[in-house]
Design a protein around this motif. Sequence first.
Motif, PDB file in Angstrom:
ATOM      1  N   THR A 137     -29.186 -41.665 -10.398  1.00 46.91           N
ATOM      2  CA  THR A 137     -28.159 -40.695 -10.670  1.00 46.91           C
ATOM      3  C   THR A 137     -28.903 -39.173 -10.713  1.00 46.91           C
ATOM      4  OG1 THR A 137     -26.711 -42.066 -11.869  1.00 46.91           O
ATOM      5  CG2 THR A 137     -26.097 -39.591 -11.768  1.00 46.91           C
ATOM      6  N   ALA A 138     -30.014 -39.155 -11.498  1.00 51.07           N
ATOM      7  CA  ALA A 138     -30.816 -37.909 -11.635  1.00 51.07           C
ATOM      8  C   ALA A 138     -31.548 -37.396 -10.337  1.00 51.07           C
ATOM      9  CB  ALA A 138     -31.882 -38.088 -12.701  1.00 51.07           C
ATOM     10  N   ALA A 139     -32.064 -38.432  -9.670  1.00 46.73           N
ATOM     11  CA  ALA A 139     -32.741 -38.160  -8.571  1.00 46.73           C
ATOM     12  C   ALA A 139     -32.014 -37.761  -7.411  1.00 46.73           C
ATOM     13  CB  ALA A 139     -33.713 -39.548  -8.077  1.00 46.73           C
ATOM     14  N   ALA A 140     -30.905 -38.377  -7.214  1.00 46.54           N
ATOM     15  CA  ALA A 140     -29.723 -38.094  -6.214  1.00 46.54           C
ATOM     16  C   ALA A 140     -29.150 -36.586  -6.484  1.00 46.54           C
ATOM     17  CB  ALA A 140     -28.847 -39.113  -5.901  1.00 46.54           C
ATOM     18  N   THR A 141     -29.016 -36.422  -7.770  1.00 44.85           N
ATOM     19  CA  THR A 141     -28.585 -35.194  -8.124  1.00 44.85           C
ATOM     20  C   THR A 141     -29.380 -34.080  -7.582  1.00 44.85           C
ATOM     21  OG1 THR A 141     -27.295 -36.296  -9.827  1.00 44.85           O
ATOM     22  CG2 THR A 141     -27.177 -33.700  -9.746  1.00 44.85           C
ATOM     23  N   MET A 142     -30.807 -34.269  -8.083  1.00 51.28           N
ATOM     24  CA  MET A 142     -31.755 -33.329  -7.777  1.00 51.28           C
ATOM     25  C   MET A 142     -31.634 -32.937  -6.286  1.00 51.28           C
ATOM     26  SD  MET A 142     -35.527 -33.733  -9.216  1.00 51.28           S
ATOM     27  CE  MET A 142     -35.832 -32.705 -10.703  1.00 51.28           C
ATOM     28  N   TYR A 143     -31.545 -33.752  -5.574  1.00 43.98           N
ATOM     29  CA  TYR A 143     -31.508 -33.872  -3.954  1.00 43.98           C
ATOM     30  C   TYR A 143     -30.419 -32.778  -3.618  1.00 43.98           C
ATOM     31  CZ  TYR A 143     -30.955 -34.411   1.026  1.00 43.98           C
ATOM     32  OH  TYR A 143     -30.842 -34.562   2.550  1.00 43.98           O
ATOM     33  N   PHE A 144     -29.262 -32.433  -4.455  1.00 45.22           N
ATOM     34  CA  PHE A 144     -28.368 -31.323  -4.091  1.00 45.22           C
ATOM     35  C   PHE A 144     -28.906 -30.025  -4.586  1.00 45.22           C
ATOM     36  CE2 PHE A 144     -25.682 -35.141  -3.846  1.00 45.22           C
ATOM     37  CZ  PHE A 144     -25.441 -35.039  -2.382  1.00 45.22           C
ATOM     38  N   VAL A 145     -29.946 -29.846  -5.325  1.00 42.60           N
ATOM     39  CA  VAL A 145     -30.434 -28.798  -5.941  1.00 42.60           C
ATOM     40  C   VAL A 145     -31.166 -27.932  -4.807  1.00 42.60           C
ATOM     41  CG1 VAL A 145     -31.598 -27.388  -7.767  1.00 42.60           C
ATOM     42  CG2 VAL A 145     -30.431 -29.569  -8.210  1.00 42.60           C
TER      43      VAL A 145
ATOM     44  N   ARG B 178     -22.146 -41.394  -7.915  1.00 40.90           N
ATOM     45  CA  ARG B 178     -21.779 -40.443  -9.126  1.00 40.90           C
ATOM     46  C   ARG B 178     -22.701 -39.181  -8.673  1.00 40.90           C
ATOM     47  NH1 ARG B 178     -22.391 -42.901 -14.814  1.00 40.90           N
ATOM     48  NH2 ARG B 178     -20.285 -43.654 -14.065  1.00 40.90           N
ATOM     49  N   ALA B 179     -23.784 -39.055  -8.153  1.00 37.24           N
ATOM     50  CA  ALA B 179     -24.609 -37.937  -7.746  1.00 37.24           C
ATOM     51  C   ALA B 179     -23.694 -37.191  -6.666  1.00 37.24           C
ATOM     52  CB  ALA B 179     -26.001 -38.432  -7.479  1.00 37.24           C
ATOM     53  N   VAL B 180     -23.212 -37.895  -5.904  1.00 39.20           N
ATOM     54  CA  VAL B 180     -22.338 -37.316  -4.778  1.00 39.20           C
ATOM     55  C   VAL B 180     -21.108 -36.546  -5.241  1.00 39.20           C
ATOM     56  CG1 VAL B 180     -21.127 -37.814  -2.537  1.00 39.20           C
ATOM     57  CG2 VAL B 180     -23.354 -38.864  -2.978  1.00 39.20           C
ATOM     58  N   THR B 181     -20.703 -37.415  -6.094  1.00 41.90           N
ATOM     59  CA  THR B 181     -19.377 -36.744  -6.779  1.00 41.90           C
ATOM     60  C   THR B 181     -19.806 -35.307  -7.712  1.00 41.90           C
ATOM     61  OG1 THR B 181     -18.516 -39.006  -6.941  1.00 41.90           O
ATOM     62  CG2 THR B 181     -17.310 -37.417  -8.278  1.00 41.90           C
ATOM     63  N   ILE B 182     -20.863 -35.558  -8.501  1.00 42.60           N
ATOM     64  CA  ILE B 182     -21.122 -34.293  -9.275  1.00 42.60           C
ATOM     65  C   ILE B 182     -21.385 -33.243  -7.994  1.00 42.60           C
ATOM     66  CG2 ILE B 182     -22.747 -33.365 -10.690  1.00 42.60           C
ATOM     67  CD1 ILE B 182     -23.191 -36.232 -11.892  1.00 42.60           C
TER      68      ILE B 182
END
Lengths: 202, 208
Positions: A137-145, B178-182
């Motif tokens: 989750t953290a790594a994939a969220t970072m991809y959107f930064v 979840r990351a995509v959703t966020i």
Amino acid sequence: MLNATTGTWLAAFLTLGLFSWMYKENPWFRLVEHIYVGAALGVLASQGYQSVMDIAWKPATQQGKTLLYVPLILGALLFSRWSKKYMWVSRSSMGFLVGTLSAVVMTGAIKAQLTAQVAATMMPLNSANNIIFFVITAAATMYFVFTLQAKWASPIMDLGKYGMMIAFGATFGNTVMSRISLFTGRLQFLLFQWLKLTPGGS
Amino acid sequence: MQFVKSKLPVVVTFGAAFIIVAQYYFNIPAWKTLAAEFLRWNVIIAAFALALGIGGIVKLHWGRISRRQPTAVYSAATLITLAIFLFVGLYETTRGKTYTWLYDFIYNPVAATSYATTFFFITSAAYRAFRIKNSYAAVLMISAILMMLQVGVFSVYLPVAPKIAAWVWNIPTTAGMRAVTIGAALSVVGNAFRVITGLERGHLGGGE
């Protein structure tokens, strides 16, 4: 005339018409395709009319809830969009519609898609599953930064991309399976309801 | 007049949105009642917007018929079906016997079959997506195949497949989604904010 037998034959005609596309595009398919558009619009229009009558018109005219004339007038003003000269009349109605929708979507997204999702990810890292979950989750969220261009972050973003690929693949696989089950359902209709074949051949 | 034409729509957008957003922060019963009323109005105006859209489609098809284009017969089929559904829906309401018959034997079968035919589109898309060009495509393919192997005859011959698929679904898939959703939520909030504050005015349309 409008009984189940006529209905089943009509449904079979329409179903086969859409399936005939598998051979190639043909007039039968195009006819059924256009019937579908008409039916879908008719269903939407009927339901829309029903909801306006139930929620606004009847309470306004029969129960004296005069405030409900406001959305009815705002709604009617939308039709000025058909005139280039008076199109501006519809702007306030459209503004109200889009403003309320944006507010609902924004508050819903903050609550359900943002804070709830972030809170659910803050889990104790006391098992392999929890660690994998948190890291992906953290790594994939970072991809959107998109503002982050540090080299050290690149491997983490790559890991995030792999996590998303797993998610997209699994979702795709599930969608394929659900479409197959829909296809099977239509075949079952044709074989067992229309042609009245017995399942299992007994 | 200029205020009514260009400023008032932005004020209405902001005001309506503010009432709905603010009710989360202030516990004022009258405010909450107003917000609920606004949401009801939204449903009513949305029904008119729907009618506007349907009117546009009717205009398009009527134009094709009046110009006697080769596709006029299909346009006629659309308009006749629409007219039948609408007439029956208005005459005996959407809870009537004839309307239910139309819904069950015309709308339902074509809607279900349309979705069923997407199976073929999706299969050809799968063929293109699964041509392994790089490691990302490989991961995508393995994950998708695992999901497909967990049901039907495959699960009988490969009993471990459903367990692996369940793990893939519960841990990495949920985490990735979840990351995509966020990320999507952040963009939704940003875009909604632009609309509410009047920075984005595309929905107000052109005209004089």
